[in-house]
Design a protein around this motif. Structure first.
Motif, short mmCIF file in Angstrom:
data_model
loop_
_atom_site.label_atom_id
_atom_site.label_comp_id
_atom_site.label_asym_id
_atom_site.label_seq_id
_atom_site.Cartn_x
_atom_site.Cartn_y
_atom_site.Cartn_z
N VAL A 93 0.23 33.42 11.79
CA VAL A 93 -0.66 34.02 11.80
C VAL A 93 -0.67 35.15 10.41
N SER A 94 0.36 35.63 10.17
CA SER A 94 0.72 36.82 8.90
C SER A 94 0.38 35.72 7.67
N ASP A 95 0.77 34.61 7.75
CA ASP A 95 0.43 33.64 6.66
C ASP A 95 -1.16 33.55 6.08
N LEU A 96 -1.89 33.53 7.02
CA LEU A 96 -3.26 33.20 6.96
C LEU A 96 -3.89 34.78 6.75
N ALA A 97 -3.37 35.59 7.07
CA ALA A 97 -4.03 37.23 7.39
C ALA A 97 -3.81 37.64 5.79
N GLU A 98 -2.61 37.28 5.34
CA GLU A 98 -1.92 37.89 3.97
C GLU A 98 -2.38 37.05 2.85
N LEU A 99 -2.24 35.77 3.09
CA LEU A 99 -2.29 34.87 1.94
C LEU A 99 -1.45 35.08 0.64
N CYS A 100 0.01 35.49 1.06
CA CYS A 100 0.91 35.83 0.20
C CYS A 100 1.39 34.67 -0.56
N GLY A 101 1.53 34.75 -1.84
CA GLY A 101 2.55 33.88 -2.63
C GLY A 101 1.74 32.57 -3.14
N LYS A 102 2.45 31.73 -4.08
CA LYS A 102 1.57 30.98 -4.67
C LYS A 102 1.11 29.81 -3.92
N LYS A 103 1.79 29.85 -2.90
CA LYS A 103 1.33 28.73 -1.90
C LYS A 103 -0.20 28.72 -1.45
N TYR A 104 -0.62 30.10 -1.38
CA TYR A 104 -1.89 30.39 -1.14
C TYR A 104 -3.06 30.83 -2.26
N HIS A 105 -2.43 30.58 -3.47
CA HIS A 105 -3.31 31.25 -4.70
C HIS A 105 -4.62 30.51 -4.74
N SER A 106 -4.81 29.34 -4.51
CA SER A 106 -5.89 28.81 -4.46
C SER A 106 -6.99 29.29 -3.44
N LYS A 107 -6.32 29.53 -2.22
CA LYS A 107 -7.36 29.95 -0.99
C LYS A 107 -7.91 31.35 -1.41
N ARG A 108 -6.88 32.24 -2.07
CA ARG A 108 -7.29 33.54 -2.48
C ARG A 108 -8.36 33.59 -3.49
N ASN A 109 -8.39 32.68 -4.51
CA ASN A 109 -9.13 32.55 -5.43
C ASN A 109 -10.77 32.09 -4.96
#
Length: 192
Positions: A93-109
């Motif tokens: 849950v925390s990974d999806l809620a925060e979208l931290c790090g390089k792994k989630y860069h494209s999702k944040r964009n």
């Protein structure tokens, strides 16, 4: 099992405190026997039944723990093949809620572009807006050919309250464009 019953022609029986599930459309593939019953006895029963029908016993959706149980009870009897396209995605849950790090860069964009491009809103699914989800599902199925998923989703929509499902609808420029639906399995897992 309930939502996918019509897609996979699921049948089940309970015998000796064991739940047996058979997927007819997967050429009589079984799920691992569930319950408090004797696993060796249950699997042996399925082996004999398959043999009597002239078929090789097949299982589907076996977890790593279940695979070890089967191998310990029946050494060398089963071949285990990973079907990567059938794997589930598991997220913290925390990974999806925060979208931290390089792994989630494209999702944040992607999210940032969406938020800047549309007048958007999100609301929980209720009996009043459930048909909007049906419409989204139908459009997606027609465009991408996901007929099986639409069948399972329609079962979920038909039984939304009875199953205690939860979900939400995403709007862009006041038009419903996406939804999510799922259920709380336990205190640590929500199945979407």
């Amino acid at each position: 099992m309930f939502l996918w019953k019509d897609v996979f022609d699921v049948s089940f029986c309970i015998c000796d405190d064991t739940l047996f599930r058979c997927y007819q459309k997967l050429d009589l593939a079984y799920s691992f026997p569930l319950g408090d019953g004797d696993k060796k006895k249950a699997i042996d029963l399925l082996l004999r039944e398959s043999h009597d029908k002239g078929k090789k016993l097949k299982f589907t959706g076996i977890t790593e723990d279940e695979m070890h149980i089967m191998e310990n009870l029946f050494p060398g009897v089963f071949d285990f093949i990973e079907v990567r396209d059938s794997f589930n995605y598991i997220y913290n849950v925390s990974d999806l809620a925060e979208l931290c790090g390089k792994k989630y860069h494209s999702k944040r964009n992607f999210i940032s572009r969406f938020e800047k491009s549309y007048d958007w809103s999100y609301e929980g699914i209720t009996s009043e807006n459930l048909n909007l989800c049906r419409g989204i599902s139908k459009r997606w199925s027609d465009a991408h050919g996901y007929v099986d998923e639409e069948i399972a989703l329609n079962c979920a929509f038909d039984n939304f309250e009875e199953l205690g499902l939860l979900g939400g609808i995403l709007y862009a420029n006041h038009v419903p464009i996406a939804f999510t639906i799922g259920e709380k399995l336990n205190d640590e897992v929500f199945d979407v």
